[in-house]
Design a protein around this motif. Sequence first.
Motif, PDB file in Angstrom:
ATOM      1  N   GLN A 337      45.234  36.086  44.993  1.00 19.39           N
ATOM      2  CA  GLN A 337      45.561  36.990  43.885  1.00 19.39           C
ATOM      3  C   GLN A 337      44.320  37.795  43.463  1.00 19.39           C
ATOM      4  N   ARG A 338      43.179  37.105  43.398  1.00 22.35           N
ATOM      5  CA  ARG A 338      41.932  37.800  43.050  1.00 22.35           C
ATOM      6  C   ARG A 338      41.557  38.814  44.124  1.00 22.35           C
ATOM      7  N   THR A 339      41.769  38.441  45.382  1.00 23.17           N
ATOM      8  CA  THR A 339      41.450  39.347  46.492  1.00 23.17           C
ATOM      9  C   THR A 339      42.273  40.628  46.365  1.00 23.17           C
ATOM     10  N   LEU A 340      43.581  40.456  46.121  1.00 18.76           N
ATOM     11  CA  LEU A 340      44.461  41.629  46.015  1.00 18.76           C
ATOM     12  C   LEU A 340      44.062  42.503  44.826  1.00 18.76           C
ATOM     13  N   ALA A 341      43.702  41.853  43.716  1.00 14.58           N
ATOM     14  CA  ALA A 341      43.348  42.605  42.510  1.00 14.58           C
ATOM     15  C   ALA A 341      42.049  43.394  42.729  1.00 14.58           C
ATOM     16  N   GLN A 342      41.069  42.760  43.365  1.00 12.12           N
ATOM     17  CA  GLN A 342      39.803  43.462  43.625  1.00 12.12           C
ATOM     18  C   GLN A 342      40.010  44.581  44.644  1.00 12.12           C
TER      19      GLN A 342
END
Length: 361
Positions: A337-342
Amino acid sequence: MEEKFKNIVNQFSTNGTITKVLALGAGHINDSYKVYAEGENQPKYVLQRINHHIFKDVEGLQQNILRVTNHIRQKLISRGVQDIERKVLALIPAKDGKLFFCDADGNYWRMYHFIQGSKSYDAIDAKFAYIAGRAFGDFQAMLADIPGDPLVETIPNFHNMETRLDSFRQSVKDNAAKRLEKVQWMVDELEERADEMCKAERLHREGKLPKRINHCDTKVNNVLFDEKTDEVLCVVDLDTVMPGYVLSDFGDFVRTGANTGSEDDENLDNISVNLDVVKAYLKGYLENAKSFLTPIEIDNLIFGAKLLTYMQTVRFFTDYLNGDTYYKIKHPEHNWQRTLAQFKLLQSIEEKYDTLKTFTR
Ligand code: ADP
Ligand code: GN1
Ligand code: MG
């Protein structure tokens, strides 16, 4: 108060009877607590468990922090600044004189004075960005002449994109958590940009981009503001203060402070780069940093925003592929989720890159 904390708190040279210890902040690496003393309604100290799997040289780390805080304190004194105990962190030594305490389980602990009447934000507007920019510019300016040996690199190659890519490629090869199949598209997206993102390392090798003392974790919530007046009090989270490129510190602030969504936002539609916040931060930063920056450093600040957002995408993704061994997670897919957001933020910066670049011309 929990028995465990009683023993730990007891190891430090505190004043007053400690009454309670409560969780503080939402960092991804260390654990932080606020410590209360009898008869006082504000916390008196901050207790932190240092993640020694990540910061392997705790002695060196704590010496860095002592040198950095002492140097800043001297600068503030020579400027005649008032209220200095709220303007710079102060370590509380352990009773044996050490700057940390190692408990029977091998956990490392340290203590600071709590900065009274302070608050931090995870999201800010242009007004706060401007004063935060001034604060981080001043932070670099004050540390430019720190005497003695170079500071210890508390995490070697911390913001080195080339070595970050090496680790990422290794994690793709190992596929330790067997997660690769579904997310191969992200590997391709990151590889497509890899060469461009190693520009800072190339410029450094060519002698064109210097290293200076950087904070290396200029997340927006690492600046404390005065609860009442909103002025900046203090820059905190000094674990990673070490030599680096100024574009890194500029970029990491933009990555966190100028994101209209959150770092791990589930709703990607919330995420974009807020141009007003970037502009205001840049203005504040340059007011205090222009005197020592070279034209090539200024010209690469906006690149820093792209680079640090890319680097953070790579770092969260690497941890996801490795099976979540580095960052604290709240659920199994958190690093994805963090990867997609960044990555969404990176795309927004790419879209607005030409406009952003005009800010430094
Ligand atoms: P982490 O590495 O987990 O991010 P920090 O050192 O940044 O840990 O501390 C977490 C939060 O606690 C900060 O964002 C800040 O809001 C608050 N904080 C940290 N140190 C102090 C202090 N000395 N006084 C008051 N608040 C603090
Ligand atoms: C970590 O400790 P914290 O949460 O302030 C990390 C930073 C990352 C950040 C991402 C030592 O910072 O480098 O940018 O998470 N710190 C370390 O939110 O790896
Ligand atoms: Mg922090």
